[in-house]
Design a protein around this motif. Structure first.
Motif, short mmCIF file in Angstrom:
data_model
loop_
_atom_site.label_atom_id
_atom_site.label_comp_id
_atom_site.label_asym_id
_atom_site.label_seq_id
_atom_site.Cartn_x
_atom_site.Cartn_y
_atom_site.Cartn_z
N GLU B 251 48.35 45.72 55.55
CA GLU B 251 48.43 47.15 55.61
C GLU B 251 49.60 47.35 56.68
O GLU B 251 49.98 48.59 56.63
CB GLU B 251 47.16 47.92 55.73
N VAL B 281 55.05 45.94 42.68
CA VAL B 281 53.74 46.22 42.73
C VAL B 281 53.29 46.59 44.17
O VAL B 281 52.21 47.12 44.35
CB VAL B 281 52.90 44.88 42.48
N TYR B 282 54.10 46.25 45.20
CA TYR B 282 53.70 46.53 46.61
C TYR B 282 54.26 47.86 47.08
O TYR B 282 53.94 48.46 48.25
CB TYR B 282 54.27 45.50 47.49
N GLU B 284 53.83 51.04 46.21
CA GLU B 284 53.05 52.22 46.18
C GLU B 284 52.33 52.26 47.37
O GLU B 284 52.25 53.49 47.98
CB GLU B 284 51.90 52.32 44.96
N ARG B 285 51.85 51.38 47.94
CA ARG B 285 51.14 51.27 49.27
C ARG B 285 51.82 50.29 50.24
O ARG B 285 51.20 49.26 50.48
CB ARG B 285 49.60 50.91 49.05
#
Lengths: 309, 309
Positions: B251, B281-282, B284-285
């Motif tokens: 994160e 896929v990464y 968004e966050r």
């Protein structure tokens, strides 16, 4: 009265969904399957699946309660319990599968993606028994991985860790379904190796192979083109795995999935390229290269059940 | 009577070894240092270090026992408790440092390398408080990393995980001290960026920079060459970090060490290249890009103490 633990393992694929009752020794009973693609909606699918799972529960000896339901599915996210627009499923929507199944069955349910389930299965029942640091690389239509470090699966903050098929193996290389170029899976998945094969065969005016199994079969017959195809594929795969090794330093790299059936034809050139690329500090205690022990044993059902144990 | 816990943190470097008493809130008292390089052997060094540590123990209020001694040192291996031929220490031998200190002091002792200690320090006392998945990238003479996944440090089976400085950033690129070519640290360490700088400055008939801090200083003055140097460096660093992200999906990516002082001059182009390379896929966050909060706070002593807590 036995003290075995039981879980239901569900392996959800685009065409079939397989499931069964699994004990903590890895024995599967009451294995069944339904067609995933014959349901119009996720709701219909879950309704049908739940009927079958309920019959397993009802049949099951009441003395041995079932600890939970584990589901391995494409794009499934352990943290959120959802499947998000999986390219390989009939419904390209956002599906809160974990909660749908849990509320239909009233049993604790966990889901994760196929590759992570495979890693758990390997640790509980396969060649990774007793290991705390390893990676399972799934070589199928695409490439995925399940990474275990210090005995725990690495999910990442968003549940999406381990997408090693999308590490760039060759800058500006083959176009990938993800929209970028040169991803590992465009070279070393079952689809990728077939692509390499067609290029080599056409350049030599030879008849292309029908599928990746046909390349393995040809290699077993000593076909020099097939061997060269595996050499080229292993070179790309080995280099990328050396980089992954640098991040997590596993004691074993375990191969799973269709292309893993090629065994040494693929593993020997992969390991050679891997070791050539490897940083010297890792050379004293190099990782083992292994083939999954669950390859032909309903691995995905076992892995899904291992999620519960 | 307080319920604070205490540990001794030791930051062993090639020139100085710094240490102090650390409480579980991250307050350091009785900080001292000795010169590592003034001892003829590891045995002499440990004898001197132990005398100093003993004085901290003796001085310490007897009501508050010291939980342990944590040591961060170059090439230190958590599993074996040893330092193996560290290029940056005066003695290029195999040193069983953990057991030497533990038996001299009769206190539980743990060691790990600097970058892993930094990650623990950041989790206990710094910007990674409350995070379970992050990576600390140390940009110094070389590049190292400490990776935390699911709240645990990733050591790998041999204690050597996280050598991200030796991921190949450019095939057949700059020669690296490890014997290979194109390693990330030949481009994005303090040494690497200086190398890039000299090439750019000489090509433009300009006076080379003295060190990486001088490049940062020039960037702060708006020097276009300095900005270009950071752009080029960030491009290489961002791409490799995108690959590391694909493996562990943290994160936050936290930068530490001399070159991290360049802050946005380095981070903005790094993050740009990172996001361009990142799998969808990464997106968004996306991970946060952060600068260490312990950068100027005896981070290595805190990190070493965090090993104990």
């Amino acid at each position: 009265m036995s003290h075995k633990k039981y879980a239901i393992g569900v392996d959800m694929g685009g065409t079939y969904t397989k499931f069964g009752l699994v004990d903590d020794q890895g024995t599967i009973t009451r294995a069944q399957q339904i067609r995933t693609d014959s349901y119009r909606s996720p709701e219909d699918f879950v309704a049908a699946l739940s009927l079958h799972l309920q019959s397993i529960v009802d049949y099951h000896d009441q003395d041995h309660t079932i600890t939970g339901i584990g589901i391995g599915a494409p794009n499934a996210n352990y943290h959120t319990g959802t499947i998000d627009r999986a390219a390989n499923l009939p419904w390209r929507t956002y599906i809160p599968l974990r909660d749908m199944v849990a509320s239909a069955m009233n049993i604790k349910t966990v889901i994760t993606n196929d590759a992570k389930a495979a890693a758990l299965g390997e640790m509980q029942f396969g060649v990774a028994k007793g290991m705390k640091d390893f990676i399972v690389v799934t070589l199928g239509t695409g490439i995925g991985s399940g990474i275990v470090s210090n005995g725990q699966l690495i999910y990442g903050h968003d549940g999406m860790a381990g997408e090693v098929g999308h590490i760039i193996a060759k800058p500006n290389g083959r176009p990938c379904g993800c929209g970028r170029k040169g991803c590992l899976e465009t070279y070393a998945s079952a689809t990728g190796i077939l692509n390499t094969a067609q290029k080599i065969m056409l350049a030599n005016n030879l008849v292309p192979f029908e599928n990746s199994q046909a390349i393995t079969d040809a290699a077993m017959m000593g076909n020099p083109m097939a061997l060269e195809i595996f050499n080229q594929t292993g070179k790309v795969l080995g280099k990328v795995l050396a980089h992954v090794h640098t991040v997590i330093s596993p004691e074993a790299i375990i191969f799973f999935g269709g292309l893993a059936n090629a065994r040494d034809y693929l593993l020997v050139p992969t390991q050679k390229a891997f070791e050539e690329e490897l940083l010297f500090v890792y050379k004293e205690r190099k990782p083992q290269f292994l083939i999954s022990a669950l390859q032909h044993r309903n691995a995905a059902i076992l892995g899904a059940a291992a999620l519960v144990f």
